[in-house]
Motif scaffolding. Structure first.
Motif, mmCIF file in Angstrom:
data_model
loop_
_atom_site.group_PDB
_atom_site.id
_atom_site.type_symbol
_atom_site.label_atom_id
_atom_site.label_comp_id
_atom_site.label_asym_id
_atom_site.label_seq_id
_atom_site.Cartn_x
_atom_site.Cartn_y
_atom_site.Cartn_z
ATOM 1 N N LYS A 150 7.038 9.303 -42.838
ATOM 2 C CA LYS A 150 8.380 8.740 -42.696
ATOM 3 C C LYS A 150 8.583 8.140 -41.318
ATOM 4 C CE LYS A 150 13.266 9.908 -43.248
ATOM 5 N NZ LYS A 150 14.246 10.963 -43.597
ATOM 6 N N LEU A 151 8.109 8.834 -40.285
ATOM 7 C CA LEU A 151 8.231 8.314 -38.925
ATOM 8 C C LEU A 151 7.400 7.053 -38.741
ATOM 9 C CD1 LEU A 151 8.100 11.611 -36.814
ATOM 10 C CD2 LEU A 151 10.077 10.121 -37.188
ATOM 11 N N ALA A 152 6.213 7.003 -39.361
ATOM 12 C CA ALA A 152 5.365 5.814 -39.246
ATOM 13 C C ALA A 152 6.043 4.601 -39.870
ATOM 14 C CB ALA A 152 4.016 6.065 -39.912
ATOM 15 N N ALA A 153 6.622 4.793 -41.070
ATOM 16 C CA ALA A 153 7.311 3.690 -41.733
ATOM 17 C C ALA A 153 8.553 3.282 -40.960
ATOM 18 C CB ALA A 153 7.683 4.093 -43.168
ATOM 19 N N SER A 154 9.367 4.264 -40.583
ATOM 20 C CA SER A 154 10.593 3.972 -39.849
ATOM 21 C C SER A 154 10.301 3.342 -38.492
ATOM 22 C CB SER A 154 11.402 5.255 -39.662
ATOM 23 O OG SER A 154 12.589 5.016 -38.928
ATOM 24 N N GLY A 155 9.288 3.874 -37.807
ATOM 25 C CA GLY A 155 8.934 3.333 -36.495
ATOM 26 C C GLY A 155 8.415 1.905 -36.581
ATOM 27 N N SER A 156 7.606 1.615 -37.600
ATOM 28 C CA SER A 156 7.070 0.260 -37.760
ATOM 29 C C SER A 156 8.178 -0.736 -38.071
ATOM 30 C CB SER A 156 6.018 0.239 -38.871
ATOM 31 O OG SER A 156 4.934 1.080 -38.555
#
Length: 509
Positions: A150-156
């Motif tokens: 979730k953090l990877a998607a949100s951060g990207s």
């Protein structure tokens, strides 16, 4: 590009809480890239409605809200328009610069591969949404890899949006002084603060962008993506027309003289990127393969220009007669249309200025054609589009930060305002201190765009699509795609950082 990714933007999705079955229309929105219609009214159900039998089999025993869905209401044609809006953005202004550093043939090869790979990643994303039962990019990441996903998607998505915002404000920095000079008929700009791009960016951010960004919902701003697409089509027409109005030797000679004069008389103002590939000064012959220190920016600029993936699932959910095949047809038409648009913009821009193209094409014309009414209209249209688009892009960034840090807290105007001001302040600092828009295109294209196009869709697909074994052709293809994305990201980032270090060692860009 005017993402526009990009304005790229009037596109966003309302994100429900992870464990909630109801959505509040009064809560602050959680956006990726908005769609034009879905922006203001959709409730993104965490489901895939493509095949009810499949849903019944794969979701047996789940709660009712996990398999319910609402029928799409957006026509096929409007979905194509929405996705085209999501693709086109400020990146289009950097494509001629990419062609000038790769050559026509190599650029077409790279453009073809990036567009095909982007389309393939849409296929992976749609199939993963079917299997994972979610129409939200961040929730697919959570289902695949938990909080890390979730953090990877949100951060990207957040990085991509910050890159888009920065590129739009760079356009304000480059173009607004030229518009003011043309409207006020000013020749000597020495010492005039209102012709300083840095001051103008701050002024526009404070007077126009900040008040609009503080709104709790977008209203009419959700429709600026259509304006962005029209502006870019108008820009393309002007680029094609100007190719036949600007003689090549005259254009290059005037550009060199103007640059030399600007360097001597105004050393603190913006300096165009004419410095590379000086062997083309005395020739107007197109090159088909070029390799130099700036070639490394070509792939990141192209990937930046094709990022639309956070908008795919919202558009898919709103599609009338929704099915994966129908959505892929929408994607194919949109990507092909943008492929042609990008190719024409890059080709005619390059054939006008050859090796003298700046990293922001529209600014290049100011050196050769002053007080041109048509170019002035283009600048005004683009400035209006990007200024209205920046507040749209602020929404997903602020919402993402709010949900990560204060997900359980009630809405607070103080927190809302503080996050908004912080986002704009950070973006303004980037625009003021980053030397050129090329660096924004390059860094974001090599990092966030590569994540959204290559790495995340393939990783989510490998993890969530259980009915295919790792030995299947589909999984092997996804794994190869994932590895390719990692190679592209690491390789591009490494070369860009090396180029920055080299430029710093020789005295800057």
């Amino acid at each position: 590009m005017l993402s526009m990714k990009k304005a790229e933007m009037g596109r966003f999705n309302i994100s429900p809480d992870e464990d909630s079955s109801s959505y509040s229309s009064n809560s602050d929105f959680n956006y990726s890239y908005p769609t034009k219609q879905a922006a203001l009214k959709s409730h993104y159900a965490d489901v895939d409605p493509e095949n009810q039998n499949f849903l019944l089999e794969s979701n047996l025993g789940k709660k009712k809200y996990e398999t319910d869905f609402h029928p799409g209401t957006t026509s096929f044609g409007m979905s194509v328009f929405n996705l085209s809006n999501a693709i086109v953005g400020s990146g289009i202004l950097g494509l001629s610069y990419a062609m000038a550093n790769t050559g026509i043939a190599l650029f077409i090869i790279l453009l073809t591969f990036v567009s095909i790979f982007s389309l393939y990643s849409v296929h992976l994303l749609l199939k993963t949404a079917n299997e994972g039962g979610s129409l939200l990019y961040e929730q697919l990441g959570h289902k695949a890899f938990g909080l890390v996903g979730k953090l990877a998607a949100s951060g990207s998505i957040t990085m991509q949006n910050i890159g888009a915002m920065s590129s739009y404000l760079f356009i304000v920095k480059y173009e607004l002084p030229l518009v003011i000079k043309a409207l006020m008929n000013i020749e000597d700009e020495t010492g005039l603060w209102y012709l300083n791009g840095d001051y103008l960016v701050l002024l526009v951010s404070l007077v126009l962008i900040l008040p609009l960004s503080l709104l709790r919902n977008l209203g009419y701003l959700g429709y600026t993506s259509g304006l962005s697409l029209l502006c870019m089509m108008f820009f393309l027409i002007v680029v094609i027309c100007k190719k036949f109005q600007i003689p090549c030797p005259l254009g290059i000679a005037m550009a060199i003289n103007e640059t030399m004069n600007s360097t001597v008389t105004q050393p603190t103002t913006f300096s165009p990127d004419w410095a590379f590939n000086k062997t083309e000064v005395d020739t107007c012959t197109p090159h088909y393969f070029i390799f130099n220190s700036q070639t490394v920016y070509a792939v990141p600029i192209l990937t930046f220009s094709f990022v639309c993936h956070p908008a795919i699932l919202p558009i898919y959910e709103e599609l009338k007669g929704r099915s994966r095949r129908r959505m892929m047809n929408v994607s194919k038409i949109s990507f092909f249309a943008m492929f042609l648009m990008y190719l024409l913009a890059a080709l005619f821009g390059y054939l006008t200025f050859y090796g003298r193209v700046e990293s922001e094409l529209l600014h290049t014309y100011s050196v050769v054609m002053k007080n041109d009414i048509l170019l002035l209209i283009v600048r005004l249209a683009v400035l209006m589009a990007v200024t209205l688009t920046v507040p749209v892009v602020v929404f997903p960034i602020r919402s993402s930060i709010t949900h990560l840090l204060c997900a359980t807290k009630d809405f607070s105007w103080w927190r809302h305002s503080l996050i908004t001001v912080s986002i704009l302040a950070f973006t303004n600092l980037l625009v003021i201190f980053v030397p050129t828009i090329r660096d924004i295109f390059g860094f974001i294209g090599a990092s966030a765009a590569a994540m959204l196009i290559f790495i995340l869709p393939s990783a989510f697909y490998i993890k969530l699509v259980k009915k295919e074994s790792m030995k299947s052709l589909q999984k092997i293809g996804a794994l190869f795609f994932l590895i390719s994305g990692i190679v592209v990201m690491v390789g591009s980032m490494t070369l860009i950082i090396l180029d920055w270090m080299h430029n710093a060692s020789v005295g800057g860009h």
